[in-house]
Design a protein around this motif. Structure first.
Motif, short mmCIF file in Angstrom:
data_model
loop_
_atom_site.label_atom_id
_atom_site.label_comp_id
_atom_site.label_asym_id
_atom_site.label_seq_id
_atom_site.Cartn_x
_atom_site.Cartn_y
_atom_site.Cartn_z
N ASN A 3 10.84 12.28 1.61
CA ASN A 3 9.56 12.97 1.58
C ASN A 3 9.63 14.08 0.55
O ASN A 3 10.70 14.62 0.27
CB ASN A 3 9.22 13.58 2.94
CG ASN A 3 8.96 12.52 3.99
OD1 ASN A 3 8.50 11.43 3.69
ND2 ASN A 3 9.28 12.84 5.22
N VAL A 16 9.31 8.28 -6.17
CA VAL A 16 8.86 7.38 -5.11
C VAL A 16 9.20 8.03 -3.78
O VAL A 16 10.36 8.40 -3.54
CB VAL A 16 9.53 6.00 -5.24
CG1 VAL A 16 9.09 5.08 -4.12
CG2 VAL A 16 9.22 5.38 -6.60
N TYR A 17 8.19 8.19 -2.93
CA TYR A 17 8.35 8.90 -1.67
C TYR A 17 7.62 8.16 -0.55
O TYR A 17 6.67 7.41 -0.80
CB TYR A 17 7.76 10.32 -1.76
CG TYR A 17 8.36 11.15 -2.86
CD1 TYR A 17 9.57 11.80 -2.69
CD2 TYR A 17 7.71 11.29 -4.08
CE1 TYR A 17 10.11 12.58 -3.70
CE2 TYR A 17 8.25 12.06 -5.10
CZ TYR A 17 9.45 12.70 -4.91
OH TYR A 17 9.99 13.47 -5.90
N ASP A 18 8.04 8.44 0.68
CA ASP A 18 7.25 8.01 1.83
C ASP A 18 5.99 8.87 1.91
O ASP A 18 4.89 8.37 1.90
CB ASP A 18 8.03 8.16 3.14
CG ASP A 18 9.01 7.03 3.37
OD1 ASP A 18 8.72 5.90 2.96
OD2 ASP A 18 10.08 7.30 3.95
N ARG A 19 6.20 10.18 1.98
CA ARG A 19 5.09 11.11 2.18
C ARG A 19 5.24 12.29 1.23
O ARG A 19 6.33 12.83 1.06
CB ARG A 19 5.12 11.61 3.62
CG ARG A 19 3.92 12.42 4.01
CD ARG A 19 3.90 12.62 5.52
NE ARG A 19 2.60 13.12 5.93
CZ ARG A 19 2.43 14.20 6.66
NH1 ARG A 19 3.47 14.87 7.10
NH2 ARG A 19 1.23 14.59 6.99
N VAL A 20 4.11 12.68 0.61
CA VAL A 20 4.06 13.87 -0.21
C VAL A 20 3.11 14.84 0.47
O VAL A 20 1.94 14.50 0.71
CB VAL A 20 3.57 13.56 -1.65
CG1 VAL A 20 3.43 14.83 -2.46
CG2 VAL A 20 4.51 12.58 -2.34
N VAL A 32 3.76 9.40 -9.43
CA VAL A 32 4.13 9.41 -8.02
C VAL A 32 3.67 8.12 -7.37
O VAL A 32 2.55 7.67 -7.58
CB VAL A 32 3.50 10.61 -7.27
CG1 VAL A 32 3.72 10.51 -5.78
CG2 VAL A 32 4.06 11.92 -7.80
N GLU A 33 4.57 7.53 -6.59
CA GLU A 33 4.23 6.40 -5.74
C GLU A 33 4.63 6.78 -4.33
O GLU A 33 5.77 7.19 -4.09
CB GLU A 33 4.96 5.14 -6.19
CG GLU A 33 4.55 3.91 -5.43
CD GLU A 33 5.15 2.63 -5.98
OE1 GLU A 33 5.28 1.68 -5.19
OE2 GLU A 33 5.50 2.59 -7.17
N CYS A 34 3.67 6.68 -3.39
CA CYS A 34 3.96 7.10 -2.02
C CYS A 34 3.07 6.37 -1.03
O CYS A 34 2.07 5.76 -1.40
CB CYS A 34 3.78 8.61 -1.88
SG CYS A 34 2.12 9.21 -2.21
N GLU A 35 3.47 6.45 0.23
CA GLU A 35 2.64 5.93 1.30
C GLU A 35 1.44 6.84 1.53
O GLU A 35 0.33 6.38 1.71
CB GLU A 35 3.46 5.81 2.60
CG GLU A 35 4.58 4.79 2.55
CD GLU A 35 4.07 3.37 2.50
OE1 GLU A 35 3.14 3.04 3.26
OE2 GLU A 35 4.59 2.60 1.69
N ALA A 51 -0.91 5.34 -4.10
CA ALA A 51 -0.67 5.70 -2.70
C ALA A 51 -1.50 4.81 -1.79
O ALA A 51 -2.57 4.33 -2.17
CB ALA A 51 -1.04 7.16 -2.46
#
Length: 108
Positions: A3, A16-20, A32-35, A51
């Motif tokens: 995160n 690349v993250y789960d959550r920002v 940024v690539e995230c859920e 996202a």
């Protein structure tokens, strides 16, 4: 995945993250690539964002492209390139300087 959490005033590179999560005033300098992107305050993204969910309560400036399944905006957002968002709910104002594609947009 990791995160990215920014509280107060700060900056970060992309990734690349789960959550920002941003609470305050932040600048993100890369793609940024995230859920999920959650911003309470102000964010300036100098790269592209991909996202599943974007939630903004405040102000967001995306200098690149925005690609999201869902976006909920309470406030103001500017997209410098194109926006491709499946479902958007906007309580405020959104400006897209390039092309925009929405499956559904609800303006309040």
């Amino acid at each position: 995945m990791n995160n990215l959490v920014l509280i107060g005033h700060g900056s970060a590179s992309g990734g690349v993250y789960d959550r920002v999560k941003i609470s305050g005033d932040a600048t993100i300098t890369g793609d940024v690539e995230c859920e999920e992107l959650v911003c309470i305050g102000r964010v300036k993204m100098k790269g592209n964002i991909k996202a599943k969910t974007i939630r903004i309560n405040g102000e967001a400036t995306f200098e690149g492209c925005v690609d999201a399944n869902r976006m909920k905006l309470y406030g103001q957002s500017t997209v410098g390139d194109y926006a491709q968002i499946k479902i958007a709910t906007v309580y405020g104002e959104v400006k897209v300087k390039g092309n925009a594609a929405f499956d559904s947009i609800n303006l309040k």
